[in-house]
Design an enzyme around this catalytic site. Sequence first.
Site, PDB file in Angstrom:
ATOM      1  N   ASP A  39       5.433   5.698 -13.825  1.00  0.00           N
ATOM      2  CA  ASP A  39       5.423   4.749 -12.706  1.00  0.00           C
ATOM      3  C   ASP A  39       5.456   5.552 -11.414  1.00  0.00           C
ATOM      4  O   ASP A  39       5.445   6.795 -11.443  1.00  0.00           O
ATOM      5  CB  ASP A  39       6.596   3.751 -12.810  1.00  0.00           C
ATOM      6  CG  ASP A  39       6.262   2.383 -12.219  1.00  0.00           C
ATOM      7  OD1 ASP A  39       5.912   2.325 -11.019  1.00  0.00           O
ATOM      8  OD2 ASP A  39       6.334   1.379 -12.939  1.00  0.00           O
ATOM      9  N   ASP A  62       0.720   8.360 -10.350  1.00  0.00           N
ATOM     10  CA  ASP A  62      -0.128   7.340  -9.725  1.00  0.00           C
ATOM     11  C   ASP A  62      -1.412   7.276 -10.543  1.00  0.00           C
ATOM     12  O   ASP A  62      -2.211   8.216 -10.533  1.00  0.00           O
ATOM     13  CB  ASP A  62      -0.418   7.744  -8.276  1.00  0.00           C
ATOM     14  CG  ASP A  62      -1.329   6.744  -7.569  1.00  0.00           C
ATOM     15  OD1 ASP A  62      -1.842   5.817  -8.229  1.00  0.00           O
ATOM     16  OD2 ASP A  62      -1.537   6.912  -6.353  1.00  0.00           O
ATOM     17  N   VAL A  63      -1.628   6.170 -11.258  1.00  0.00           N
ATOM     18  CA  VAL A  63      -2.785   6.099 -12.160  1.00  0.00           C
ATOM     19  C   VAL A  63      -4.112   6.104 -11.407  1.00  0.00           C
ATOM     20  O   VAL A  63      -5.168   6.347 -12.011  1.00  0.00           O
ATOM     21  CB  VAL A  63      -2.718   4.874 -13.099  1.00  0.00           C
ATOM     22  CG1 VAL A  63      -1.518   4.955 -14.026  1.00  0.00           C
ATOM     23  CG2 VAL A  63      -2.747   3.563 -12.323  1.00  0.00           C
ATOM     24  N   ASN A  89      -1.033  -0.510 -18.297  1.00  0.00           N
ATOM     25  CA  ASN A  89      -0.433  -1.730 -17.732  1.00  0.00           C
ATOM     26  C   ASN A  89      -0.313  -1.706 -16.214  1.00  0.00           C
ATOM     27  O   ASN A  89      -0.279  -2.772 -15.583  1.00  0.00           O
ATOM     28  CB  ASN A  89       0.967  -1.905 -18.360  1.00  0.00           C
ATOM     29  CG  ASN A  89       1.834  -2.869 -17.585  1.00  0.00           C
ATOM     30  OD1 ASN A  89       1.725  -4.084 -17.727  1.00  0.00           O
ATOM     31  ND2 ASN A  89       2.707  -2.336 -16.717  1.00  0.00           N
ATOM     32  N   TYR A 156      -9.055  -8.565  -7.703  1.00  0.00           N
ATOM     33  CA  TYR A 156      -8.248  -8.610  -8.940  1.00  0.00           C
ATOM     34  C   TYR A 156      -9.094  -9.135 -10.101  1.00  0.00           C
ATOM     35  O   TYR A 156      -9.095  -8.555 -11.197  1.00  0.00           O
ATOM     36  CB  TYR A 156      -7.025  -9.496  -8.694  1.00  0.00           C
ATOM     37  CG  TYR A 156      -6.009  -9.492  -9.813  1.00  0.00           C
ATOM     38  CD1 TYR A 156      -4.955  -8.576  -9.823  1.00  0.00           C
ATOM     39  CD2 TYR A 156      -6.079 -10.412 -10.860  1.00  0.00           C
ATOM     40  CE1 TYR A 156      -4.014  -8.572 -10.848  1.00  0.00           C
ATOM     41  CE2 TYR A 156      -5.140 -10.415 -11.878  1.00  0.00           C
ATOM     42  CZ  TYR A 156      -4.110  -9.506 -11.869  1.00  0.00           C
ATOM     43  OH  TYR A 156      -3.181  -9.506 -12.878  1.00  0.00           O
ATOM     44  N   THR A 191       7.457 -12.135 -13.445  1.00  0.00           N
ATOM     45  CA  THR A 191       7.748 -10.730 -13.128  1.00  0.00           C
ATOM     46  C   THR A 191       7.857 -10.572 -11.613  1.00  0.00           C
ATOM     47  O   THR A 191       7.451 -11.466 -10.858  1.00  0.00           O
ATOM     48  CB  THR A 191       6.609  -9.794 -13.604  1.00  0.00           C
ATOM     49  OG1 THR A 191       5.465 -10.038 -12.779  1.00  0.00           O
ATOM     50  CG2 THR A 191       6.252 -10.013 -15.064  1.00  0.00           C
TER      51      THR A 191
HETATM   52  N1  LIG Z   1       2.803 -11.162 -13.822  1.00  0.00           N
HETATM   53  C1  LIG Z   1       1.709 -11.829 -14.136  1.00  0.00           C
HETATM   54  O1  LIG Z   1       1.651 -13.050 -13.962  1.00  0.00           O
HETATM   55  C2  LIG Z   1       0.534 -11.114 -14.733  1.00  0.00           C
HETATM   56  C3  LIG Z   1      -0.491 -11.894 -15.302  1.00  0.00           C
HETATM   57  C4  LIG Z   1      -1.582 -11.272 -15.872  1.00  0.00           C
HETATM   58  C5  LIG Z   1      -1.666  -9.892 -15.863  1.00  0.00           C
HETATM   59  N2  LIG Z   1      -0.674  -9.151 -15.298  1.00  0.00           N
HETATM   60  C6  LIG Z   1      -0.855  -7.708 -15.300  1.00  0.00           C
HETATM   61  O2  LIG Z   1       0.233  -7.096 -15.951  1.00  0.00           O
HETATM   62  C7  LIG Z   1       0.437  -5.801 -15.423  1.00  0.00           C
HETATM   63  C8  LIG Z   1       1.887  -5.644 -15.037  1.00  0.00           C
HETATM   64  O3  LIG Z   1       2.206  -6.613 -14.059  1.00  0.00           O
HETATM   65  P1  LIG Z   1       3.692  -7.094 -13.755  1.00  0.00           P
HETATM   66  O4  LIG Z   1       3.595  -8.527 -13.453  1.00  0.00           O
HETATM   67  O5  LIG Z   1       4.611  -6.603 -14.791  1.00  0.00           O
HETATM   68  O6  LIG Z   1       3.929  -6.331 -12.365  1.00  0.00           O
HETATM   69  P2  LIG Z   1       5.175  -5.522 -11.751  1.00  0.00           P
HETATM   70  O7  LIG Z   1       4.877  -5.397 -10.314  1.00  0.00           O
HETATM   71  O8  LIG Z   1       6.467  -6.122 -12.204  1.00  0.00           O
HETATM   72  O9  LIG Z   1       5.041  -4.099 -12.462  1.00  0.00           O
HETATM   73  C9  LIG Z   1       3.923  -3.283 -12.225  1.00  0.00           C
HETATM   74  C10 LIG Z   1       4.389  -1.846 -12.235  1.00  0.00           C
HETATM   75  O10 LIG Z   1       3.223  -1.022 -12.013  1.00  0.00           O
HETATM   76  C11 LIG Z   1       3.599   0.004 -11.118  1.00  0.00           C
HETATM   77  N3  LIG Z   1       2.429   0.513 -10.413  1.00  0.00           N
HETATM   78  C12 LIG Z   1       1.733  -0.081  -9.402  1.00  0.00           C
HETATM   79  N4  LIG Z   1       0.752   0.726  -8.983  1.00  0.00           N
HETATM   80  C13 LIG Z   1       0.829   1.844  -9.749  1.00  0.00           C
HETATM   81  C14 LIG Z   1       0.084   3.049  -9.776  1.00  0.00           C
HETATM   82  N5  LIG Z   1      -0.910   3.271  -8.909  1.00  0.00           N
HETATM   83  N6  LIG Z   1       0.409   3.984 -10.691  1.00  0.00           N
HETATM   84  C15 LIG Z   1       1.449   3.778 -11.545  1.00  0.00           C
HETATM   85  N7  LIG Z   1       2.198   2.663 -11.560  1.00  0.00           N
HETATM   86  C16 LIG Z   1       1.885   1.720 -10.659  1.00  0.00           C
HETATM   87  C17 LIG Z   1       4.589  -0.655 -10.154  1.00  0.00           C
HETATM   88  O11 LIG Z   1       5.380   0.322  -9.489  1.00  0.00           O
HETATM   89  C18 LIG Z   1       5.382  -1.534 -11.097  1.00  0.00           C
HETATM   90  O12 LIG Z   1       6.527  -0.861 -11.613  1.00  0.00           O
HETATM   91  C19 LIG Z   1      -0.543  -5.655 -14.252  1.00  0.00           C
HETATM   92  O13 LIG Z   1      -1.685  -4.949 -14.675  1.00  0.00           O
HETATM   93  C20 LIG Z   1      -0.878  -7.091 -13.925  1.00  0.00           C
HETATM   94  O14 LIG Z   1      -2.155  -7.203 -13.320  1.00  0.00           O
HETATM   95  C21 LIG Z   1       0.423  -9.723 -14.734  1.00  0.00           C
END
Ligand SMILES: NC(=O)c1ccc[n+]([C@@H]2O[C@H](COP(=O)([O-])OP(=O)(O)OC[C@H]3O[C@@H](n4cnc5c(N)ncnc54)[C@H](O)[C@@H]3O)[C@@H](O)[C@H]2O)c1
Length: 250
Positions: A39, A62-63, A89, A156, A191
């Site tokens: 992360d 940073d991915v 993720n 997105y 989340t």
């Molecule tokens: N929450 C939702 O409703 C939802 C729905 C569909 C898909 N998603 C997808 O699920 C995944 C996780 O989302 P979430 O809701 O848990 O979000 P979140 O914000 O709780 O967690 C995402 C994590 O990714 C990290 N991150 C962001 N940019 C980064 C980078 N460049 N390199 C490394 N880490 C990085 C952040 O620091 C954070 O800890 C995402 O890909 C999101 O698009 C979420």
Amino acid sequence: MIDFQLGGRVAVVTGGASGIGLACAQALAHSGATVSVWDLDAGRVESVRAALGERHHGAVVDVADPGAVQAAMQAVSADLGRLDVAVLNAGVAGVPAPTGDYPDENWRHVMGVNLDGVFHTMRSAVQAMRAHRSGGSIVAIASVLGQVGSPNSGAYVAAKHGVVGLTRAAAWEHAADGIRVNAVGPGYIDTPLLAARIDDAQRAEIEQRHAPGRLGRPEEVAAVTTFLASDAASFVTGAYYPVDGGFLAR
Ligand SMILES: NC(=O)c1ccc[n+]([C@@H]2O[C@H](COP(=O)([O-])OP(=O)(O)OC[C@H]3O[C@@H](n4cnc5c(N)ncnc54)[C@H](O)[C@@H]3O)[C@@H](O)[C@H]2O)c1
């Protein structure tokens, strides 16, 4: 939590310090895998790693940066000796705006993390799995917005459709290496990413787009992800698994 019997396996989870990624790291660890949590923030990475337990690792990565991803993957191979599972993720929501007004800088940020980041990590994971000659399972966290559109989310939606397409191509390309590649499509999950974007009225409206009338929970996405990571899914590749409370079924 179900034990999917991942003892002896090594897993990387990107964005593993929050939300769905954190739940995936916990579920994989519960099933016996050694997890490397990636992360952005050193403090959050270390607190998650410490909570998971002694054998687990963490790295600030940073991915969106291909060099950082490659270096971190090489460190996993060197320190943990193998790579069996990669959960792609890490993601960001992006600013809400219609495509006609979408700023370049925000477009590049969303694509850089949500699509380029998945590509960088998938490429490095394939290379690591090939080097260890033991196959593996790659799971990309896409979204229902990898299948349908949604207003004010063009970057997105484009990135998540790209993730699903890349998953399907890579599944065919790397099957001969014993690598399975699948995507999970969460509906709206409770989340920090979602909480930062919606007020109570929007939350109530979004809940009704899911048949159970509620948001999903991170551990419900993690359960399907851990299944796909495991040998229980040995004939599953190139698939898109919705975890969306019927969102796409309507
Ligand atoms: N929450 C939702 O409703 C939802 C729905 C569909 C898909 N998603 C997808 O699920 C995944 C996780 O989302 P979430 O809701 O848990 O979000 P979140 O914000 O709780 O967690 C995402 C994590 O990714 C990290 N991150 C962001 N940019 C980064 C980078 N460049 N390199 C490394 N880490 C990085 C952040 O620091 C954070 O800890 C995402 O890909 C999101 O698009 C979420």
